[in-house]
Design a protein around this motif. Structure first.
Motif, PDB file in Angstrom:
ATOM      1  N   ASN A 316      10.542  18.549 -23.601  1.00  0.00           N
ATOM      2  CA  ASN A 316      11.121  17.068 -22.802  1.00  0.00           C
ATOM      3  C   ASN A 316      10.067  17.462 -21.450  1.00  0.00           C
ATOM      4  OD1 ASN A 316      14.245  16.892 -23.197  1.00  0.00           O
ATOM      5  ND2 ASN A 316      12.914  17.616 -24.633  1.00  0.00           N
ATOM      6  N   ARG A 439      15.295   9.089 -22.947  1.00  0.00           N
ATOM      7  CA  ARG A 439      16.057   9.592 -22.531  1.00  0.00           C
ATOM      8  C   ARG A 439      16.219  11.423 -21.479  1.00  0.00           C
ATOM      9  NH1 ARG A 439      19.261  11.962 -26.582  1.00  0.00           N
ATOM     10  NH2 ARG A 439      20.443  12.483 -24.924  1.00  0.00           N
ATOM     11  N   THR A 440      14.795  11.641 -22.696  1.00  0.00           N
ATOM     12  CA  THR A 440      14.434  12.772 -22.060  1.00  0.00           C
ATOM     13  C   THR A 440      12.737  13.130 -21.635  1.00  0.00           C
ATOM     14  OG1 THR A 440      14.880  13.842 -24.405  1.00  0.00           O
ATOM     15  CG2 THR A 440      16.638  13.990 -22.977  1.00  0.00           C
ATOM     16  N   MET A 463      17.349   6.179 -19.155  1.00  0.00           N
ATOM     17  CA  MET A 463      16.979   8.263 -18.873  1.00  0.00           C
ATOM     18  C   MET A 463      18.201   7.785 -17.603  1.00  0.00           C
ATOM     19  SD  MET A 463      13.345   6.184 -17.880  1.00  0.00           S
ATOM     20  CE  MET A 463      13.596   4.648 -16.950  1.00  0.00           C
ATOM     21  N   GLY A 466      20.361  10.919 -20.000  1.00  0.00           N
ATOM     22  CA  GLY A 466      19.286  11.782 -19.718  1.00  0.00           C
ATOM     23  C   GLY A 466      19.564  12.819 -21.266  1.00  0.00           C
ATOM     24  N   SER A 549      12.905   6.942 -13.792  1.00  0.00           N
ATOM     25  CA  SER A 549      12.127   7.695 -14.833  1.00  0.00           C
ATOM     26  C   SER A 549      11.581   8.807 -14.143  1.00  0.00           C
ATOM     27  CB  SER A 549      11.186   7.299 -15.182  1.00  0.00           C
ATOM     28  OG  SER A 549       9.965   8.403 -15.861  1.00  0.00           O
ATOM     29  N   SER A 552      14.930  10.699 -13.527  1.00  0.00           N
ATOM     30  CA  SER A 552      15.647  11.908 -14.432  1.00  0.00           C
ATOM     31  C   SER A 552      14.331  12.547 -15.659  1.00  0.00           C
ATOM     32  CB  SER A 552      16.086  11.069 -15.482  1.00  0.00           C
ATOM     33  OG  SER A 552      16.603   9.364 -14.723  1.00  0.00           O
ATOM     34  N   VAL A 554      11.809  12.241 -16.715  1.00  0.00           N
ATOM     35  CA  VAL A 554      11.223  11.396 -17.965  1.00  0.00           C
ATOM     36  C   VAL A 554      10.035  11.219 -18.396  1.00  0.00           C
ATOM     37  CG1 VAL A 554      11.573   9.531 -19.352  1.00  0.00           C
ATOM     38  CG2 VAL A 554      13.776   9.976 -18.806  1.00  0.00           C
TER      39      VAL A 554
END
Length: 609
Positions: A316, A439-440, A463, A466, A549, A552, A554
């Protein structure tokens, strides 16, 4: 005879403290030489070195070799019983391989060419020596880290410190002359190392034009280490090679990897590494088949591309070797297989290792049941009811809901906007890909600035939520979000308990979930507020997107990252670090924990609404 026996025991007790002190000093020397060997390897492959420096490096390797020989010999001669108890088969194998390096020292080089000469030359080769000494050094350093757990050090502090150490090491490695084409500043190296180790994907420089193949290798290794977790790797290496460790060590590692028991601890670590390598290898194969002969690359370059993106996707991380990430023209048209493969790698990496282990155990059980029921004809074998644990069911259901809702909403909002000009199939693939990444992982195909405001707001929510707990994903985690929503539902319907699937959630789970969400919101607000002071020219949406972002982990951005100043980059670095380690974990490692008391205060109510 009895007197001699007593004298032997007395002398053994008298000498024992000196032996232990000698072995302790030898261990310290070995740790130092192990670290020195690793640094020398980095220097040798990171700088352009002269013949004189090669001679110095070879002498240093020889000294390290002697130290390992002396250390192993002393442990075997002076403390054989403990050494035999601690060592596993692979540790004995490495010890035997170390002693085999004495063959060229004892025996002269055979004059006649043949099998014996090849055997002698193999154990005299520099490559064999360097690989063996590197493995022994990693074993010593891993064993030393695991021993720290036995000193009752706060596991959360060790977890956070290990990530910080690897970030600093990664930044130093990325500044090596061979790692970049034209050099890189320290803040950009630190930013990239943090983004890679924290599996985020935000970059302040163009990856493809800045880093050489050696630099890309450093980045992908940082991604792999960050995705698996430093403690997972070191614990596995120490336990797999050394075997027995203290009970406290095993308890701490068990909690870190969510093992069911101490007896299954090593198997859980093997599952984690096995799943990782197997899924990444499968993803690499599919990506290679999808791009082979279509991107003007050699086979070696195609394999490197496939391996890099498979590891980056499963962990990820969102890093890509292509200019413009996955929005590059070479993959944007006719390569839907790549986007779908990377999406599923992201999903598998984002649901968490405990869920992957549970799914593996469930599939294995079903295969065995079908085999016994239909092949062997054993009709009496009863089927287990609770194959999936509660955590697995919540994560899988929440993941499916978020993916389906995200895909449908994005395809509706962007059908004639960001996806204009694409075929219907491409639009659905891009919608699924862009619903998965926020999300990841921070891969990007369509420019983020071309999306509508509504889509960007949806991505901010995705985000924030997660992936799964103890996965390579970030955010508050779907487990936490599900518990918060279930608690909210219980309050709205007037229930005194929070239940799901005929299970009552514990009070501690609800408290920790609420605390995690509140801390996340506080930290992301602090980041947005700080950036708004340092970057007044940036829009509030870009700042919200950037900070969410980063926290998280991301890696998506509205093209703000490369324009940030040094102070702003430092704030994003802190957010990425906090997001990967975990806000609650980091706070608990800093704040002194209160002891559990046996008494309770009188309860009272606060007026709410």
């Amino acid at each position: 005879m009895e007197r001699l026996h007593k004298l032997f025991i007395y002398r053994k007790k008298l000498v024992r403290p000196y032996i232990e002190q000698l072995l302790k000093w030898m261990d310290i020397i070995t740790y130092v030489m192990s670290a020195l060997l690793i640094m020398t390897l980095v220097y040798e492959h990171g700088f352009l070195i002269s013949f004189q420096e090669i001679g110095v490096i070879n002498r240093l390797y020889h000294i390290v070799w002697v130290v390992f020989l002396v250390d192993t010999t002393l442990h075997l001669l002076l403390n054989y019983s403990d050494t035999r108890r601690k060592y596993r088969g692979l540790a004995w194998l490495l010890s035997v391989m170390l002693y085999l390096t004495l063959i060229p020292v004892v025996f002269h080089e055979p004059e006649i060419q043949g099998g014996i000469h090849t055997f002698w030359a193999f154990f005299n080769s520099r490559l064999y020596h360097v690989i063996l000494l590197t493995l022994l050094s990693l074993l010593q350093l891993s064993n030393g880290i695991v021993r720290l757990l036995g000193r009752r050090t706060n596991p959360s502090l060790i977890f956070a410190s290990s990530f910080l150490i690897f970030i600093l090491i990664g930044a130093a490695l990325l500044m090596l002359p061979r790692a970049t084409y034209h050099g890189i500043s320290f803040i950009d190296a630190l930013f990239t190392a943090t983004s890679a180790t924290c599996v985020t994907g935000l970059v302040s420089v163009d990856v493809s034009s800045t880093f050489t193949p050696e630099g890309l290798f450093i980045i992908i290794m940082l991604i792999q280490i960050g995705g698996l977790g430093v403690m997972t790797l070191t614990s596995f290496f120490a336990m797999f090679f050394m075997g027995n460790t203290s009970l406290y060590n095993q308890l701490v590692v068990r909690d870190m990897v969510s093992s069911q028991s101490l007896s299954s601890l090593l198997s859980t670590l093997l599952y984690i590494l096995g799943f990782t390598l197997a899924i990444e290898a499968a993803g690499m194969g599919i990506i290679f088949l999808g791009i082979h002969g279509t991107m003007d690359m050699t086979v070696r370059e195609e394999l490197a591309f496939s391996a890099f993106h498979s590891i980056s996707a499963f962990c990820n991380a969102g890093f890509s070797t292509l200019p413009g990430n996955l929005g590059n023209e070479m993959v944007m048209h006719g390569h839907n297989t790549i986007y779908i493969t990377i999406s599923f790698l992201i999903i598998l990496g984002g649901i968490g290792f405990p869920i992957l282990v549970n799914l593996y155990e469930t599939v294995t059980y079903e295969v065995k049941r079908i085999w016994h029921h239909y092949i062997k004809g054993n009709k009496r074998m009863r089927r287990k009811i609770h194959l999936y644990n509660l955590n697995t069911r919540i994560v899988l259901i929440m993941t499916a809901i978020l993916l389906i809702v995200g895909t449908v909403v994005i395809v509706v909002l962007e059908w004639n906007n960001a996806f204009a000009g694409m075929s219907p199939t491409d639009k659905w693939v891009q919608a699924f890909f862009n619903a998965t990444c926020p999300r990841t992982a921070g891969f990007s195909s369509v420019g983020m600035t071309t999306f509508s405001m509504q889509t960007l707001l949806l991505m901010v929510i995705l985000m924030m939520i997660g992936g799964g707990t103890q996965s390579t994903a970030g955010g508050v985690k779907v487990n936490v979000f599900a518990v918060v929503m279930l608690n909210l539902r219980a309050i709205l319907i007037g229930a005194d308990k929070v239940t799901i699937f005929n299970r009552e959630l514990s009070h501690d789970s609800i408290r920790r979930s609420n605390a995690t969400l509140i801390l996340y919101l506080l930290v992301v607000f602090a980041g947005i507020f700080s950036l708004s002071l340092l970057e007044p020219q940036a829009s509030i949406m870009a700042l919200v997107f950037e900070c969410t972002s980063a926290l998280s982990t991301v890696g998506s951005s509205l093209d703000l990252t490369p324009t940030l100043g040094s102070d702003s980059k430092l704030i994003i670095i802190i957010l990425m670090f906090v997001g990967r380690v975990g806000v609650l974990t980091l706070m608990s490692s800093i704040i002194k924990q209160k002891k559990i008391t046996k008494y309770r205060y009188p309860s009272d109510n606060i007026i709410i609404n």
